[in-house]
Design a protein around this motif. Structure first.
Motif, PDB file in Angstrom:
ATOM      1  N   ARG A 271     -68.424  99.126 -64.683  1.00 52.14           N
ATOM      2  CA  ARG A 271     -68.852 100.078 -65.707  1.00 52.14           C
ATOM      3  C   ARG A 271     -68.324 101.561 -64.917  1.00 52.14           C
ATOM      4  O   ARG A 271     -67.832 102.564 -65.909  1.00 52.14           O
ATOM      5  CB  ARG A 271     -70.445 100.274 -65.841  1.00 52.14           C
ATOM      6  N   ALA A 272     -68.488 101.661 -63.757  1.00 51.43           N
ATOM      7  CA  ALA A 272     -68.111 102.951 -63.256  1.00 51.43           C
ATOM      8  C   ALA A 272     -66.463 103.160 -63.383  1.00 51.43           C
ATOM      9  O   ALA A 272     -65.907 104.454 -63.718  1.00 51.43           O
ATOM     10  CB  ALA A 272     -68.267 103.123 -61.850  1.00 51.43           C
ATOM     11  N   ARG A 273     -65.801 101.906 -63.143  1.00 52.13           N
ATOM     12  CA  ARG A 273     -64.262 102.105 -63.671  1.00 52.13           C
ATOM     13  C   ARG A 273     -63.815 102.425 -64.770  1.00 52.13           C
ATOM     14  O   ARG A 273     -63.251 103.185 -65.134  1.00 52.13           O
ATOM     15  CB  ARG A 273     -63.713 100.719 -62.971  1.00 52.13           C
ATOM     16  N   LEU A 274     -64.645 101.713 -65.840  1.00 47.85           N
ATOM     17  CA  LEU A 274     -64.196 101.769 -67.245  1.00 47.85           C
ATOM     18  C   LEU A 274     -64.647 103.495 -67.613  1.00 47.85           C
ATOM     19  O   LEU A 274     -63.556 103.965 -68.349  1.00 47.85           O
ATOM     20  CB  LEU A 274     -64.968 100.998 -68.130  1.00 47.85           C
ATOM     21  N   ALA A 275     -65.493 103.967 -67.438  1.00 52.12           N
ATOM     22  CA  ALA A 275     -65.963 105.280 -67.446  1.00 52.12           C
ATOM     23  C   ALA A 275     -65.018 106.289 -67.000  1.00 52.12           C
ATOM     24  O   ALA A 275     -64.505 107.339 -67.607  1.00 52.12           O
ATOM     25  CB  ALA A 275     -67.320 105.620 -66.791  1.00 52.12           C
ATOM     26  N   ALA A 276     -64.359 106.150 -65.656  1.00 50.09           N
ATOM     27  CA  ALA A 276     -63.480 106.913 -64.976  1.00 50.09           C
ATOM     28  C   ALA A 276     -62.168 107.044 -65.852  1.00 50.09           C
ATOM     29  O   ALA A 276     -61.547 107.858 -66.136  1.00 50.09           O
ATOM     30  CB  ALA A 276     -63.387 106.609 -63.538  1.00 50.09           C
ATOM     31  N   LEU A 277     -61.841 105.688 -66.175  1.00 47.98           N
ATOM     32  CA  LEU A 277     -60.542 105.606 -67.111  1.00 47.98           C
ATOM     33  C   LEU A 277     -60.602 106.434 -68.311  1.00 47.98           C
ATOM     34  O   LEU A 277     -59.688 106.898 -68.921  1.00 47.98           O
ATOM     35  CB  LEU A 277     -60.102 103.936 -67.341  1.00 47.98           C
TER      36      LEU A 277
ATOM     37  N   VAL B 208     -61.162  94.063 -81.621  1.00 42.78           N
ATOM     38  CA  VAL B 208     -59.786  95.053 -81.778  1.00 42.78           C
ATOM     39  C   VAL B 208     -58.966  94.535 -80.607  1.00 42.78           C
ATOM     40  O   VAL B 208     -57.838  94.630 -81.011  1.00 42.78           O
ATOM     41  CB  VAL B 208     -60.223  96.492 -81.526  1.00 42.78           C
ATOM     42  N   ASP B 209     -59.272  94.392 -79.361  1.00 46.65           N
ATOM     43  CA  ASP B 209     -58.504  93.855 -78.404  1.00 46.65           C
ATOM     44  C   ASP B 209     -59.076  93.118 -77.553  1.00 46.65           C
ATOM     45  O   ASP B 209     -60.664  92.943 -77.496  1.00 46.65           O
ATOM     46  CB  ASP B 209     -57.838  95.319 -77.896  1.00 46.65           C
ATOM     47  N   TYR B 210     -58.422  92.554 -76.407  1.00 42.29           N
ATOM     48  CA  TYR B 210     -59.046  91.793 -75.367  1.00 42.29           C
ATOM     49  C   TYR B 210     -58.191  92.322 -73.939  1.00 42.29           C
ATOM     50  O   TYR B 210     -57.235  92.119 -73.752  1.00 42.29           O
ATOM     51  CB  TYR B 210     -58.690  90.297 -75.650  1.00 42.29           C
ATOM     52  N   LEU B 211     -59.338  92.965 -73.329  1.00 44.94           N
ATOM     53  CA  LEU B 211     -58.409  93.460 -71.829  1.00 44.94           C
ATOM     54  C   LEU B 211     -58.901  92.696 -70.678  1.00 44.94           C
ATOM     55  O   LEU B 211     -60.003  92.356 -70.603  1.00 44.94           O
ATOM     56  CB  LEU B 211     -59.018  94.854 -71.707  1.00 44.94           C
ATOM     57  N   LEU B 212     -57.992  92.163 -69.850  1.00 45.08           N
ATOM     58  CA  LEU B 212     -58.433  91.596 -68.778  1.00 45.08           C
ATOM     59  C   LEU B 212     -58.468  92.626 -67.565  1.00 45.08           C
ATOM     60  O   LEU B 212     -57.968  93.527 -67.170  1.00 45.08           O
ATOM     61  CB  LEU B 212     -57.254  90.545 -68.323  1.00 45.08           C
ATOM     62  N   LYS B 213     -59.698  92.316 -66.894  1.00 44.96           N
ATOM     63  CA  LYS B 213     -60.084  92.940 -65.678  1.00 44.96           C
ATOM     64  C   LYS B 213     -59.020  92.739 -64.599  1.00 44.96           C
ATOM     65  O   LYS B 213     -58.424  91.710 -64.250  1.00 44.96           O
ATOM     66  CB  LYS B 213     -61.250  92.732 -64.994  1.00 44.96           C
ATOM     67  N   PRO B 214     -58.619  93.772 -63.584  1.00 44.23           N
ATOM     68  CA  PRO B 214     -59.183  95.121 -63.693  1.00 44.23           C
ATOM     69  C   PRO B 214     -58.313  95.741 -64.879  1.00 44.23           C
ATOM     70  O   PRO B 214     -56.911  95.781 -65.091  1.00 44.23           O
ATOM     71  CB  PRO B 214     -58.610  95.792 -62.301  1.00 44.23           C
ATOM     72  N   VAL B 215     -58.965  96.518 -65.551  1.00 46.23           N
ATOM     73  CA  VAL B 215     -58.534  97.168 -66.854  1.00 46.23           C
ATOM     74  C   VAL B 215     -57.324  98.308 -66.281  1.00 46.23           C
ATOM     75  O   VAL B 215     -57.519  99.067 -65.593  1.00 46.23           O
ATOM     76  CB  VAL B 215     -59.497  97.539 -67.778  1.00 46.23           C
ATOM     77  N   ARG B 216     -56.086  98.217 -67.125  1.00 46.27           N
ATOM     78  CA  ARG B 216     -55.054  98.969 -66.725  1.00 46.27           C
ATOM     79  C   ARG B 216     -55.268 100.377 -67.606  1.00 46.27           C
ATOM     80  O   ARG B 216     -55.622  99.908 -68.995  1.00 46.27           O
ATOM     81  CB  ARG B 216     -53.808  98.711 -66.907  1.00 46.27           C
ATOM     82  N   LEU B 217     -54.943 101.742 -67.550  1.00 49.54           N
ATOM     83  CA  LEU B 217     -55.001 102.691 -68.163  1.00 49.54           C
ATOM     84  C   LEU B 217     -54.172 102.602 -69.387  1.00 49.54           C
ATOM     85  O   LEU B 217     -54.656 102.799 -70.543  1.00 49.54           O
ATOM     86  CB  LEU B 217     -54.785 104.072 -67.493  1.00 49.54           C
ATOM     87  N   GLU B 218     -52.945 101.966 -69.200  1.00 48.35           N
ATOM     88  CA  GLU B 218     -51.877 101.893 -70.324  1.00 48.35           C
ATOM     89  C   GLU B 218     -52.504 100.972 -71.248  1.00 48.35           C
ATOM     90  O   GLU B 218     -52.552 101.092 -72.413  1.00 48.35           O
ATOM     91  CB  GLU B 218     -50.863 101.422 -69.840  1.00 48.35           C
ATOM     92  N   ARG B 219     -53.184  99.878 -71.044  1.00 48.67           N
ATOM     93  CA  ARG B 219     -53.880  98.752 -71.850  1.00 48.67           C
ATOM     94  C   ARG B 219     -54.999  99.390 -72.574  1.00 48.67           C
ATOM     95  O   ARG B 219     -55.312  99.222 -73.953  1.00 48.67           O
ATOM     96  CB  ARG B 219     -54.210  97.783 -71.163  1.00 48.67           C
ATOM     97  N   LEU B 220     -55.624 100.379 -71.955  1.00 48.41           N
ATOM     98  CA  LEU B 220     -56.866 100.769 -72.505  1.00 48.41           C
ATOM     99  C   LEU B 220     -56.573 101.942 -73.744  1.00 48.41           C
ATOM    100  O   LEU B 220     -57.172 101.834 -74.567  1.00 48.41           O
ATOM    101  CB  LEU B 220     -57.655 101.744 -71.547  1.00 48.41           C
ATOM    102  N   HIS B 221     -55.447 102.582 -73.494  1.00 51.27           N
ATOM    103  CA  HIS B 221     -55.055 103.527 -74.391  1.00 51.27           C
ATOM    104  C   HIS B 221     -54.575 102.737 -75.359  1.00 51.27           C
ATOM    105  O   HIS B 221     -54.928 102.985 -76.742  1.00 51.27           O
ATOM    106  CB  HIS B 221     -53.762 104.221 -73.672  1.00 51.27           C
ATOM    107  N   GLU B 222     -53.947 101.646 -75.537  1.00 50.70           N
ATOM    108  CA  GLU B 222     -53.730 100.829 -76.561  1.00 50.70           C
ATOM    109  C   GLU B 222     -54.770 100.137 -77.212  1.00 50.70           C
ATOM    110  O   GLU B 222     -54.730 100.503 -78.751  1.00 50.70           O
ATOM    111  CB  GLU B 222     -52.725  99.510 -76.070  1.00 50.70           C
ATOM    112  N   ALA B 223     -55.720  99.926 -76.546  1.00 50.83           N
ATOM    113  CA  ALA B 223     -56.803  99.467 -77.315  1.00 50.83           C
ATOM    114  C   ALA B 223     -57.602 100.382 -78.207  1.00 50.83           C
ATOM    115  O   ALA B 223     -58.082 100.176 -79.203  1.00 50.83           O
ATOM    116  CB  ALA B 223     -57.949  98.617 -76.466  1.00 50.83           C
ATOM    117  N   LEU B 224     -57.931 101.647 -77.472  1.00 49.20           N
ATOM    118  CA  LEU B 224     -58.452 102.632 -78.140  1.00 49.20           C
ATOM    119  C   LEU B 224     -57.567 103.139 -79.423  1.00 49.20           C
ATOM    120  O   LEU B 224     -58.330 103.461 -80.454  1.00 49.20           O
ATOM    121  CB  LEU B 224     -58.419 103.855 -77.342  1.00 49.20           C
ATOM    122  N   GLN B 225     -56.394 103.119 -79.425  1.00 47.81           N
ATOM    123  CA  GLN B 225     -55.492 103.601 -80.415  1.00 47.81           C
ATOM    124  C   GLN B 225     -55.788 102.546 -81.645  1.00 47.81           C
ATOM    125  O   GLN B 225     -55.733 102.842 -82.857  1.00 47.81           O
ATOM    126  CB  GLN B 225     -54.118 103.501 -80.250  1.00 47.81           C
TER     127      GLN B 225
END
Length: 234
Positions: free
Chosen positions: A13-19, A95-112
């Motif tokens: 949770r802390a890592r996702l919040a930071a990203l 919307v998307d399926y992210l594998l841990k550890p989540v990378r910032l680039e993939r998180l940007h794609e999922a948010l978009q």
């Protein structure tokens, strides 16, 4: 975009919040450790997106996504360490399926992708309640529900085709569907469009008249002003 993080691991949770802090236009409105807590807070937090783990104690992430299937908000992005649930996740409309550890680039794609889906959806899709009938998992459209009554460990859903048992509490359902369900009494909810009138008895008690049933549930004094206001608004 309002984001709620749902993961039983504090570090995750802390890592996702930071990203998310590095993503423009994103507000983390909450961070909870299980699906039940997320369901409890949907009404208050009104998230646009859930970043949702799958394997958690109690209700799984996929079970929560199933509860929310068909809704425009919140959208769901799964964040998990396992690839094996990907097909089920997309079948549930993720919307998307992210594998841990989540990378910032993939998180940007999922948010978009989530933003695009939220923007493009022309209207709210049909909402469904998922429960059990004679030991089998079934669903019923919320539009077909007549009322919901708390009985012992379950909530009994009376709908146009019969009855259904749910494991969620009335409070969880009320908060999950704040624009569609209204509380009549501490043990009873009904879809707002079913309310057609109020009947006052000689002893001062007030009963609700609902379309689709002859049942007239009692209305508590606490909820009476809200129901009267709803009827005045048509």
């Amino acid at each position: 975009m309002r984001v709620l993080i749902v993961d039983d691991e504090p570090l995750a949770r802390a890592r996702l919040a930071a990203l998310l802090g590095e993503c423009a236009g994103v507000e983390v409105v909450g961070s909870v450790s299980d699906a039940e807590a997320a369901l409890d807070q949907l009404g208050d937090l009104q998230p646009d997106l859930l970043l949702l783990d799958i394997n958690m104690p109690g209700m799984s992430g996929t079970a929560l996504a199933q509860r929310l299937s068909g809704r425009k908000r919140p959208q769901v992005v799964f964040c998990t360490a396992y690839e094996s649930h990907a097909l089920q996740a997309f079948e549930l409309g993720a919307v998307d399926y992210l594998l841990k550890p989540v990378r910032l680039e993939r998180l940007h794609e999922a948010l978009q992708r989530a933003r695009q889906r939220l923007t493009q959806a022309p209207r709210e899709a049909v909402s469904y309640l998922h429960g059990r009938l004679r030991g089998e998992q079934v669903r019923v459209a919320l539009d077909d529900v007549v009322y919901l009554l708390a009985e012992e460990k379950y909530v009994v859903v009376q709908h146009r085709g019969g009855q259904l048992l749910l494991e969620e509490s009335l409070r969880q359902l009320e908060e999950a569907y704040p624009d569609q369900l209204i509380r009549l009494h501490r043990n009873c909810l009904a879809p707002s469009q079913r309310l057609i009138g109020l009947k006052t008895l000689s002893d001062g008690r007030v009963l609700a008249r609902l379309s689709g049933t002859e049942l007239t549930p009692e209305v508590s004094r606490r909820n009476l002003p809200t129901l009267r206001r709803l009827l005045r608004m048509g």
